[in-house]
Design a protein around this motif. Structure first.
Motif, PDB file in Angstrom:
ATOM      1  N   LYS A 170      27.017 -19.477  87.632  1.00 27.27           N
ATOM      2  CA  LYS A 170      27.643 -18.244  88.122  1.00 27.27           C
ATOM      3  C   LYS A 170      28.019 -17.285  86.995  1.00 27.27           C
ATOM      4  N   ALA A 171      28.400 -17.832  85.844  1.00 26.72           N
ATOM      5  CA  ALA A 171      28.859 -16.994  84.733  1.00 26.72           C
ATOM      6  C   ALA A 171      28.973 -17.860  83.487  1.00 26.72           C
ATOM      7  N   VAL A 172      28.977 -17.181  82.341  1.00 25.99           N
ATOM      8  CA  VAL A 172      29.242 -17.863  81.070  1.00 25.99           C
ATOM      9  C   VAL A 172      30.299 -17.051  80.331  1.00 25.99           C
ATOM     10  N   THR A 173      31.333 -17.725  79.853  1.00 21.06           N
ATOM     11  CA  THR A 173      32.380 -17.040  79.103  1.00 21.06           C
ATOM     12  C   THR A 173      32.402 -17.573  77.674  1.00 21.06           C
ATOM     13  N   CYS A 174      32.733 -16.667  76.753  1.00 18.48           N
ATOM     14  CA  CYS A 174      32.623 -16.982  75.317  1.00 18.48           C
ATOM     15  C   CYS A 174      33.999 -17.014  74.659  1.00 18.48           C
ATOM     16  N   VAL A 175      34.116 -17.866  73.666  1.00 22.55           N
ATOM     17  CA  VAL A 175      35.371 -18.002  72.921  1.00 22.55           C
ATOM     18  C   VAL A 175      35.013 -18.311  71.469  1.00 22.55           C
ATOM     19  N   LEU A 208      39.908 -24.579  74.128  1.00 25.45           N
ATOM     20  CA  LEU A 208      40.303 -24.283  75.511  1.00 25.45           C
ATOM     21  C   LEU A 208      41.132 -22.998  75.670  1.00 25.45           C
ATOM     22  N   THR A 209      41.038 -22.097  74.694  1.00 24.15           N
ATOM     23  CA  THR A 209      41.859 -20.877  74.681  1.00 24.15           C
ATOM     24  C   THR A 209      41.691 -20.053  75.960  1.00 24.15           C
ATOM     25  N   ASN A 210      40.441 -19.756  76.326  1.00 29.52           N
ATOM     26  CA  ASN A 210      40.219 -18.935  77.538  1.00 29.52           C
ATOM     27  C   ASN A 210      40.786 -19.615  78.777  1.00 29.52           C
ATOM     28  N   ILE A 211      40.647 -20.932  78.839  1.00 27.34           N
ATOM     29  CA  ILE A 211      41.037 -21.638  80.065  1.00 27.34           C
ATOM     30  C   ILE A 211      42.569 -21.692  80.172  1.00 27.34           C
ATOM     31  N   PRO A 243      44.942 -26.757  69.672  1.00 25.28           N
ATOM     32  CA  PRO A 243      45.666 -27.830  70.361  1.00 25.28           C
ATOM     33  C   PRO A 243      46.644 -27.307  71.408  1.00 25.28           C
ATOM     34  N   GLU A 244      47.283 -26.150  71.128  1.00 23.16           N
ATOM     35  CA  GLU A 244      48.241 -25.623  72.104  1.00 23.16           C
ATOM     36  C   GLU A 244      47.527 -25.273  73.408  1.00 23.16           C
ATOM     37  N   ALA A 245      46.343 -24.686  73.291  1.00 26.49           N
ATOM     38  CA  ALA A 245      45.588 -24.341  74.509  1.00 26.49           C
ATOM     39  C   ALA A 245      45.260 -25.603  75.301  1.00 26.49           C
ATOM     40  N   LEU A 261      40.521 -15.701  68.833  1.00 29.71           N
ATOM     41  CA  LEU A 261      41.341 -16.582  67.990  1.00 29.71           C
ATOM     42  C   LEU A 261      42.059 -17.623  68.835  1.00 29.71           C
ATOM     43  N   PRO A 262      42.359 -18.772  68.240  1.00 32.63           N
ATOM     44  CA  PRO A 262      43.223 -19.747  68.921  1.00 32.63           C
ATOM     45  C   PRO A 262      44.605 -19.142  69.173  1.00 32.63           C
ATOM     46  N   LEU A 263      45.407 -19.790  70.043  1.00 27.69           N
ATOM     47  CA  LEU A 263      46.699 -19.228  70.415  1.00 27.69           C
ATOM     48  C   LEU A 263      47.654 -19.121  69.231  1.00 27.69           C
ATOM     49  N   LEU A 264      47.621 -20.115  68.348  1.00 26.30           N
ATOM     50  CA  LEU A 264      48.678 -20.170  67.330  1.00 26.30           C
ATOM     51  C   LEU A 264      48.176 -20.196  65.898  1.00 26.30           C
ATOM     52  N   GLN A 265      47.009 -20.697  65.676  1.00 28.11           N
ATOM     53  CA  GLN A 265      46.595 -20.937  64.290  1.00 28.11           C
ATOM     54  C   GLN A 265      45.318 -20.153  63.979  1.00 28.11           C
ATOM     55  N   PRO A 266      44.980 -20.029  62.707  1.00 24.24           N
ATOM     56  CA  PRO A 266      43.752 -19.299  62.368  1.00 24.24           C
ATOM     57  C   PRO A 266      42.525 -20.012  62.927  1.00 24.24           C
ATOM     58  N   THR A 267      41.461 -19.235  63.101  1.00 27.00           N
ATOM     59  CA  THR A 267      40.235 -19.834  63.613  1.00 27.00           C
ATOM     60  C   THR A 267      39.541 -20.627  62.500  1.00 27.00           C
ATOM     61  N   ARG A 268      38.747 -21.619  62.923  1.00 29.27           N
ATOM     62  CA  ARG A 268      38.032 -22.443  61.936  1.00 29.27           C
ATOM     63  C   ARG A 268      36.614 -22.613  62.447  1.00 29.27           C
ATOM     64  N   SER A 269      35.647 -22.182  61.671  1.00 30.38           N
ATOM     65  CA  SER A 269      34.267 -22.298  62.143  1.00 30.38           C
ATOM     66  C   SER A 269      33.619 -23.533  61.512  1.00 30.38           C
ATOM     67  N   ALA A 270      32.368 -23.788  61.885  1.00 29.25           N
ATOM     68  CA  ALA A 270      31.708 -25.021  61.424  1.00 29.25           C
ATOM     69  C   ALA A 270      30.263 -24.738  60.999  1.00 29.25           C
ATOM     70  N   PRO A 271      30.084 -23.885  59.947  1.00 29.23           N
ATOM     71  CA  PRO A 271      28.716 -23.556  59.515  1.00 29.23           C
ATOM     72  C   PRO A 271      27.967 -24.767  58.963  1.00 29.23           C
ATOM     73  N   HIS A 272      28.729 -25.767  58.480  1.00 29.15           N
ATOM     74  CA  HIS A 272      28.079 -26.970  57.942  1.00 29.15           C
ATOM     75  C   HIS A 272      27.437 -27.794  59.058  1.00 29.15           C
ATOM     76  N   VAL A 273      27.837 -27.541  60.308  1.00 28.15           N
ATOM     77  CA  VAL A 273      27.270 -28.286  61.441  1.00 28.15           C
ATOM     78  C   VAL A 273      26.217 -27.459  62.181  1.00 28.15           C
ATOM     79  N   HIS A 274      26.436 -26.135  62.259  1.00 28.91           N
ATOM     80  CA  HIS A 274      25.604 -25.300  63.140  1.00 28.91           C
ATOM     81  C   HIS A 274      24.817 -24.229  62.407  1.00 28.91           C
ATOM     82  N   GLY A 275      24.923 -24.167  61.069  1.00 30.08           N
ATOM     83  CA  GLY A 275      24.308 -23.070  60.325  1.00 30.08           C
ATOM     84  C   GLY A 275      25.217 -21.850  60.339  1.00 30.08           C
TER      85      GLY A 275
END
Ligand code: RIB
Ligand code: CA
Length: 318
Positions: A30-35, A129-132, A173-175, A68-82
Motif C-alpha cells: 500500500k505504501a512505503v515510508t522512509c526514515v 522505529l522513529t516514524n512508528i 532506543p527511545e522510539a 533523525l532519531p528522537l534523542l541522539q545523533p543519527t548513525r549510518s552504516a557505510p561499512h555494511v551498505h556502501g
C-alpha cells in the motif's frame, strides 16, 4: 492479498525486502515510508524510489519521514551498505518524487482507510522505529487499521551494532520503547524478527549470479545486492536480512515464535539499545520482579526455515 506497508532505511537488505514485497502476488504493497538509518534520509528516499522503479512499482506511494532519531545523533552504516546504501552499484536513479505527505501522515491516512474498509494492514518496520513511535503517539486512532506489526530489530542473543544491541533499536532506543508501550496500550500484536533468525536466510553467490544472468531488471538488481554483500565479506553466500522479515509475513508457518515480555534498555554503559527478552519461566518470576510487568508481550522469532524463505525470495524476485 495481504495489505502491507514497509517502513525502511534502504540499505542493501531493505532493498531485498522491497523487491520481494513489490513483486509477491500475495502482498498488496500500500505504501512505503522512509526514515534515516543505514544512510541519511535523502539517500534512503533515493534508494527506495530506485528499487521500486526496478521492480516496476512506481504506483506505490513513498513518503519521507524522520531524518533523525528522537534523542541522539543519527548513525549510518557505510561499512555494511556502501556509501550510497546500495553497495555503490551505480544503479540508475529514479527521477520520481515522493508523496507530498510526511510519512506519519501517509501512514495515518492509509491506516484510517483500512480501518474503514476492515482490510487491516500488516506494518513491517525494517529500520529505526522513529516514524512508528511518532505515528502511534500522534495519531493513536490509526492503530484501528493495523492487523499487526512485524518489525526487524533486536535479538534475544547477540547484537550487531554493539555486542549488546541490534542496529535498528540501537539507532533509536527511545522510539523502540515508545512503540512497545503504545502497542501494549493500543492492543497491537507485535512480532520481533530479530538477529536470532536474521542471518539464517542466505542466497549463494551462484544463485545471485543466476539472477544477474537473466538480464531482467529487478532480478539483476536482486542478484547484484547479494553479489556485492558476498564481495564485501569475502563470502560464498549472503543473507537477505530484512527481506526475510517480509518472508515471515508471507509464510508465517515457516517461522517459530514464542511469546515473551520485552523491554528496551535505555541506559547502560555497554548495553543501551538492547532488547531485554524475558525468557524466565519459573512461577512468581513476574510478581517478585521489582521492575514490574513489561509494557507488552511480543512474539519473538526463535527459529526459521531458512532454505524455504531463500527459495521464496529467489522465486519472487526472478
Ligand atoms: O541490524 C539489522 C539491520 O541491519 C536491518 O534492518 C538492516 O537494514 C541492516 O542495516
Ligand atoms: Ca533496514
Amino acid at each position: 492479498m495481504k495489505p502491507v506497508i514497509l517502513d525502511v532505511d534502504t540499505g542493501l537488505d531493505d532493498a531485498c525486502a522491497l523487491l520481494l514485497a513489490a513483486r509477491h502476488p500475495d502482498l498488496d504493497l500500500k505504501a512505503v515510508t522512509c526514515v534515516g538509518g543505514n544512510v541519511e534520509l535523502d539517500q534512503v528516499v533515493i534508494n527506495t524510489l530506485t528499487v521500486l522503479e526496478a521492480a516496476d512499482r512506481t504506483d506505490v506511494p513513498v513518503a519521507r519521514g524522520a531524518a533523525l532519531p528522537l534523542l541522539q545523533p543519527t548513525r549510518s552504516a557505510p561499512h555494511v551498505h556502501g556509501v550510497d546504501g546500495l553497495g555503490d552499484l551505480d544503479w540508475p536513479r529514479s527521477t520520481r518524487t515522493t508523496d507530498a505527505r510526511h510519512a506519519v501522515e501517509l501512514l495515518r491516512d492509509v491506516l484510517l482507510t483500512a480501518a474503514g474498509t476492515g482490510e487491516l494492514i500488516t506494518l513491517i518496520p525494517l529500520a529505526p522505529l522513529t516514524n512508528i513511535a511518532l505515528l502511534l503517539r500522534t495519531y493513536p486512532e490509526a492503530a484501528a487499521g493495523l492487523r499487526e506489526i512485524v518489525f526487524m530489530g533486536g535479538a534475544a542473543g547477540i547484537g550487531n551494532a554493539t555486542a549488546s544491541a541490534e542496529f535498528n533499536i540501537w539507532t533509536d532506543p527511545e522510539a523502540a520503547a515508545i512503540v512497545l508501550n503504545a502497542a501494549g496500550e493500543l492492543d497491537i500484536p507485535l512480532t520481533m524478527y530479530g538477529l536470532d533468525v536474521f542471518y539464517d536466510v542466505e542466497i549463494t553467490l551462484e544463485e545471485a549470479r543466476e539472477l544477474i544472468a537473466t538480464g531482467e531488471k529487478s532480478a539483476v538488481l536482486a542478484g547484484s545486492l547479494i553479489e556485492i554483500r558476498c564481495q564485501l565479506y569475502g563470502a560464498e553466500a549472503a543473507t537477505i536480512g530484512d527481506g526475510s522479515a517480509v518472508c515471515a509475513v508471507i509464510e508465517p508457518d515457516w517461522l517459530t515464535t514464542k511469546a515473551f515480555p520485552l523491554r528496551i534498555e535505555l541506559s547502560g554503559n555497554w548495553s543501551r539499545g538492547r532488547t531485554i527478552v524475558d525468557t524466565r519461566n519459573w512461577p512468581g518470576a513476574m510478581t517478585s520482579d521489582p521492575h514490574g510487568a513489561a509494557p507488552t508481550v511480543v512474539q519473538v522469532a526463535t527459529a526459521v526455515d531458512g532454505r524455504r524463505y531463500a527459495d521464496l525470495w529467489l522465486r519472487t524476485v526472478r
